[in-house]
Write an enzyme that holds these catalytic residues in place. Sequence first.
Site, PDB file in Angstrom:
ATOM      1  N   HIS A 359     -41.076  27.264  -8.673  1.00 28.47           N
ATOM      2  CA  HIS A 359     -39.953  26.360  -8.937  1.00 28.47           C
ATOM      3  C   HIS A 359     -39.226  25.988  -7.641  1.00 28.47           C
ATOM      4  O   HIS A 359     -39.001  24.804  -7.352  1.00 28.47           O
ATOM      5  CB  HIS A 359     -39.000  27.055  -9.915  1.00 28.47           C
ATOM      6  CG  HIS A 359     -37.758  26.304 -10.245  1.00 28.47           C
ATOM      7  ND1 HIS A 359     -37.584  25.643 -11.441  1.00 28.47           N
ATOM      8  CD2 HIS A 359     -36.613  26.091  -9.546  1.00 28.47           C
ATOM      9  CE1 HIS A 359     -36.400  25.072 -11.455  1.00 28.47           C
ATOM     10  NE2 HIS A 359     -35.776  25.329 -10.318  1.00 28.47           N
ATOM     11  N   GLU A 360     -38.891  26.991  -6.865  1.00 26.14           N
ATOM     12  CA  GLU A 360     -38.143  26.697  -5.632  1.00 26.14           C
ATOM     13  C   GLU A 360     -39.005  25.921  -4.641  1.00 26.14           C
ATOM     14  O   GLU A 360     -38.508  25.010  -3.957  1.00 26.14           O
ATOM     15  CB  GLU A 360     -37.603  27.981  -5.004  1.00 26.14           C
ATOM     16  CG  GLU A 360     -36.726  28.842  -5.922  1.00 26.14           C
ATOM     17  CD  GLU A 360     -35.621  28.097  -6.636  1.00 26.14           C
ATOM     18  OE1 GLU A 360     -35.130  27.076  -6.104  1.00 26.14           O
ATOM     19  OE2 GLU A 360     -35.244  28.517  -7.757  1.00 26.14           O
TER      20      GLU A 360
END
Length: 912
Positions: A359-360
């Site tokens: 996600h990051e």
Amino acid sequence: MTEPVGRRQTLQALIKHVRFLLTFPLTSFLSSCLNSSFVQAVTERPKGEIMNQGISTHTTDPYRLPRHVVPIHYDLRLEPDLSAARFAGQETITLMVHQPTSAIVLNAIELDITSAQVEGDSGSTRQATIALDESLQRCQLTFTAPLTPGAWRLTISFCGTLNDKLRGFYRSTYKDERGATHNLAATQFEATDARRAFPCWDEPDFKAVFATTLVIDPTLTAVSNTRIASETLAGGKMVLRFAETIKMSTYLVAFIIGRIEPTELRMVGQTPLRLWAVPGKGHLARFGQDIAAASLSFFENYYGIPYPGDKLDLLAIPDFASGAMENLGAITYRETALLVDQQSATHSELERVADVVAHENAHMWFGDLVTMSWWNGLWLNEAFATFMEMLAVDAWKPEWKRWDSFGVSRAAAFSVDGLQSTRPIEYPVQAPKDADAMFDVLTYEKGASVLRMLEQHIGPTVFRDGVRDYLHAHAYGNADTNDLWVSLGKIAKQPVPELMNGWIFQPGFPLVTANVSPSSELTITQQRFSYLSDTKPSPLQDRRWQIPLQIRITAGGKTNTSRMLLTEKDTTVPLPKGWESVLLNEGGHGFYRVRYAQDLLNRLLNAGIDRLAATERFNLINDAWATTVAGLMPLTDYLDLTARFTAERDKNVWAVLLDSFSFLNRIITAEDRPYLEAFVRGRVGSTVADLGWAPRSGETEGTKQLRGELIGAQGKLGNDPAIQERAAALYRAFRTNATAVDPNVVPALIAILAHTGDAARYDEFNEGFRTASTPQEERRYLFSLAAFQPKVLLERTLARTISGDIRTQDAPFLVSAILGNVYGRELAWGFVKTNWEKMDHLFPKQGLRRMCGGIVNLATPALERDVCEFFNSQRIDLGGKTLEQYLEHLRIIVAFRERDGTMLRHYLQASL
Ligand code: BES
Ligand code: ZN
């Protein structure tokens, strides 16, 4: 402004053009700053009035900065003192002034600004008068004569406190192996907290280049967004100068200073990748590094754009408010989201790390390279990162079937979006509190769900090409939802806004009802789904969505899929002769619920639910449960339906069933609880017996997880003494030999033993918490302290949430867990009321907000009244619509109890 994706020549040329030599004296300025008096002239002005003097601004919103002065480059120098918990700073900001002005307005809060001056082309400097407005979190610099349009250099000196609220520039602490405490300084700026570390234009569309210098104790290490450009010793301090960042938003700036250690560097294409942790934890970095590397190359390929930074560091911070933060090149994590031991972790713990890391990394493009213009468009960051996280994890470990478990996220979005107090995905934001409240399931999970629906509708390749077009068009800049539609529409050659606007700008989602007419036509009707029936006939009922509908019709043993876009309220579809069954939302990608007429449902069930894919069974039971809670399906029908799932082996489908059983556990009276326990044992028992306690060879990860979940349910909700005994024996075996039990079963053992545990067990688990060897183990034992039944033990846990004994990153979640424990909820609620002010002061804002989410468990009419009374009388505002949603959620549960409580008791008693 669009910049070429390759590098940032345009900007650099501009900076050269303004000809400022950005230098600082290398001496320490911390001491002078510490003694200075606080320059604060709070002006007497009605709240909300624009501060600048007679200058036209782009908005009348008091929380937005005027646009006539724009920052281009920050030369930022910070000198933290970790033991004094202070920092001093100096910055020189290169500005473009677009209109003559005698005032510069920028954001700052809880900073002591000691001086501010500008320097123009002529080289002469002019001092500013400084006025801070704490309520609007801004600072006005006033000059005796107007600054003329053009480039200026603004130099500000300031100092502040390294706070313990896990936001802005804050202090985190940890103990080493010998028990000695160490400090670490870290930043968390999103959404609006960069202004707590340095005065700045703290709005996402004031993108600028940052050149950071950190002056630190030479025994420490520091990491920031970019590579170290130079390292010099001066006056006993280490001066670290970091390379310039790309043009980016303030909320992405980061610096971390402390005794931290990197893993070995791994090259991923052109990018050096490292993970960082406090000493002694580096051995837990391997798994995170693997998914970090895999997802980084996945995204470079998918986006067709190289990673925009010059290196990538991932850092585990001992105190961290959220899960992780996508600072460009210096992504910060809470320890549980990055560090994990692959041998002892459960599948969900590993999946969590993989999810968060992917996600990051996805944000490095979506969010960092291209950023939403304002917080109302946060979904462009978060929904995309969530969607991309699934794609990357699915590509990395296809056997995890990540898109199947995404159903659970979609379900979470449905449950908030079925409230009348829901909001559209894109929603107006003014105050910082409201920006914070945007980080919710609607932005993340609903956003990602509608993206998945669109991707499936227009096709994955077309979707990807549209995404590439969007990123190329807005690289180093900002964008709005419409910009995305333009790119996707261009590639898809379809009217994307018509399709998508309803999903982004309207609250709620449709319930699609399927009926069969006497002439064998399928009639499909859409209406807005709502748990509470609407009292006033409102436009709510008239809402329409363009619904990409996928229908599977079985006739003569053959299946046939048809796709259509449902745009009207009612649609009819002819059914072939001899049709046997009809399934709506084939594949399960649509963001709508389905309600079948009885005959249609019977046909589906009689054909055998094993004919349905796992996601379709998931939706079937999840939609049935939701319509039951909404009062549209009799509870008894739902409970009968659950009996059809005894052969079910999908953990996500079971998650829905178990969730509905714990819902019933929350509304049932203590006297009737034994009936519910027997019912649960009846539903779960045969599968538990079938799965046994140990994995079989060739078993999927999903089955291993399911075993843990079902054993846990049988031991707690089912209160099964045989299971509880076996759990105790196995736990003993596990303590002497950690490989004696499958990791996926261990949390169930701990949860069961806490559920039945006494003070001795409490002490044992508390010791487990203190001496845990991984962040996951620590977390497991910590949360077990909320799962006991004796009040004295829960009181001990509660007391510790505010005593400084438990990290404030965890404490509010622990309180929330006790609110969710039927034996502790009233106790916890009393504790919250008594200690509200202390908690409000102590806990990070988002933790406090999440803690309040626990009130939905207070499911009796009397408690509900008390909850409403408390929040009203205290005038508590959790930002956005958060509180309203919690209260409506509670209303729904209590209404269910009032409506179906008696029926539930009769059903359970009769089924014994
Ligand atoms: N941008 C967020 C971090 C964040 C969250 C900042 C809330 C401010 C307020 C980050 O990208 C994020 O989404 N983190 C998630 C984890 C993710 C895997 C869903 C989180 O922190 O829970
Ligand atoms: Zn995110």
